[in-house]
Write an enzyme that holds these catalytic residues in place. Structure first.
Site, PDB file in Angstrom:
ATOM      1  N   GLY A 187       0.833  -1.193   0.000  1.00  0.00           N
ATOM      2  CA  GLY A 187       0.000   0.000   0.000  1.00  0.00           C
ATOM      3  C   GLY A 187       0.865   1.238   0.000  1.00  0.00           C
TER       4      GLY A 187
ATOM      5  CD  GLN B 108       3.301   6.026   2.802  1.00  0.00           C
ATOM      6  OE1 GLN B 108       2.386   5.389   2.292  1.00  0.00           O
ATOM      7  NE2 GLN B 108       4.379   5.443   3.299  1.00  0.00           N
TER       8      GLN B 108
ATOM      9  CB  CYS C 264       5.674   2.278   7.240  1.00  0.00           C
ATOM     10  SG  CYS C 264       4.976   3.764   6.486  1.00  0.00           S
ATOM     11  CG  LEU C 265       6.981   1.822   1.192  1.00  0.00           C
ATOM     12  CD1 LEU C 265       6.470   2.143  -0.203  1.00  0.00           C
ATOM     13  CD2 LEU C 265       8.119   0.820   1.126  1.00  0.00           C
TER      14      LEU C 265
ATOM     15  CG  HIS D  30      -0.055   0.813   7.298  1.00  0.00           C
ATOM     16  ND1 HIS D  30       1.000   0.312   8.040  1.00  0.00           N
ATOM     17  CD2 HIS D  30       0.490   1.743   6.476  1.00  0.00           C
ATOM     18  CE1 HIS D  30       2.121   0.935   7.673  1.00  0.00           C
ATOM     19  NE2 HIS D  30       1.841   1.795   6.721  1.00  0.00           N
ATOM     20  CD  GLU D  31      -1.102   2.135   2.860  1.00  0.00           C
ATOM     21  OE1 GLU D  31      -0.753   3.321   2.693  1.00  0.00           O
ATOM     22  OE2 GLU D  31      -0.275   1.234   3.101  1.00  0.00           O
TER      23      GLU D  31
ATOM     24  CG  HIS E 110       0.366   6.500   5.721  1.00  0.00           C
ATOM     25  ND1 HIS E 110       1.509   6.974   6.333  1.00  0.00           N
ATOM     26  CD2 HIS E 110       0.629   5.212   5.402  1.00  0.00           C
ATOM     27  CE1 HIS E 110       2.416   5.997   6.396  1.00  0.00           C
ATOM     28  NE2 HIS E 110       1.904   4.922   5.839  1.00  0.00           N
TER      29      HIS E 110
HETATM   30 NI    NI Z   1       2.991   3.137   5.560  1.00  0.00          NI
END
Ligand code: NI
Length: 184
Positions: free
Chosen positions: A49, A54, A101-102, A143-144, A147
């Site tokens: 995701g 981000q 997480c990126l 999670h997304e 963000h």
């Molecule tokens: Ni993330």
């Protein structure tokens, strides 16, 4: 298409509250390109995701894809676009699973999440859709969506004892009990 630069924690863009995508934007070439670029960026970094904040775009937009071969999930989820998503937990049960997480590269941690959620959103063409998701898919959705409100999984951990470098995690596994697999 292009691979976008991913903001990491410490950059204010990761912590901002995203604004709803203006409906007039959705069919513009710029918005469609952004969605394509987010999908390409998610693929490049092997994520399941990616949320627009981000990649430095403060809109309520995220993409998700879970490959059918992903052993963390019972079923795969094809490339899915969430525009202006609304999340509703279903039931009271929470489950612990591993997330990365990126925007927090190189780490994993154990995170409690709602086991089941209902998601209502628009797709990339502004058409409403909804799903009742459970387990890993529900985890990725939560999670997304976090963000979009400037939250990362670290904020959802019960403590930092399970925070691990990826390499150590691969070697020793989660340092707290988990109920399910992990999410990026
Ligand atoms: Ni993330």
């Amino acid at each position: 298409m292009a691979i976008l630069k991913v903001g990491r924690i410490g950059h204010p863009v990761v912590r901002g509250t995203a604004k709803p995508v203006p409906l007039a934007e959705i069919e513009t070439p710029a918005f469609q390109r952004l969605v394509d670029d987010m999908v390409e960026t998610m693929h490049e970094y092997d994520g399941v995701g990616l949320a627009a904040p981000q990649v430095h775009v403060p809109w309520r937009l995220a993409v998700i894809e879970i490959l059918p071969t992903d052993e963390r999930a019972e079923d795969g989820v094809p490339v899915t676009v969430l525009v202006n998503p609304k999340l509703t937990p279903l039931g009271k049960r929470r489950v612990r699973g591993v997330e990365g997480c990126l925007s927090v590269p190189g780490f994993r941690g154990v995170v409690p999440r709602h086991e089941r959620v209902r998601l209502e959103a628009l797709d990339r063409h502004g058409r409403p859709w909804s799903v009742e998701a459970r387990d890993f898919y529900a985890r990725v959705i939560q999670h997304e969506c976090d963000h979009l409100d400037g939250r990362v999984y670290l904020d959802r951990m019960e403590g930092l004892r399970s925070l691990a470098y990826q390499e150590e995690f691969d070697r020793f596994g989660p340092q707290e009990p988990v109920d399910e697999g992990d999410a990026d």
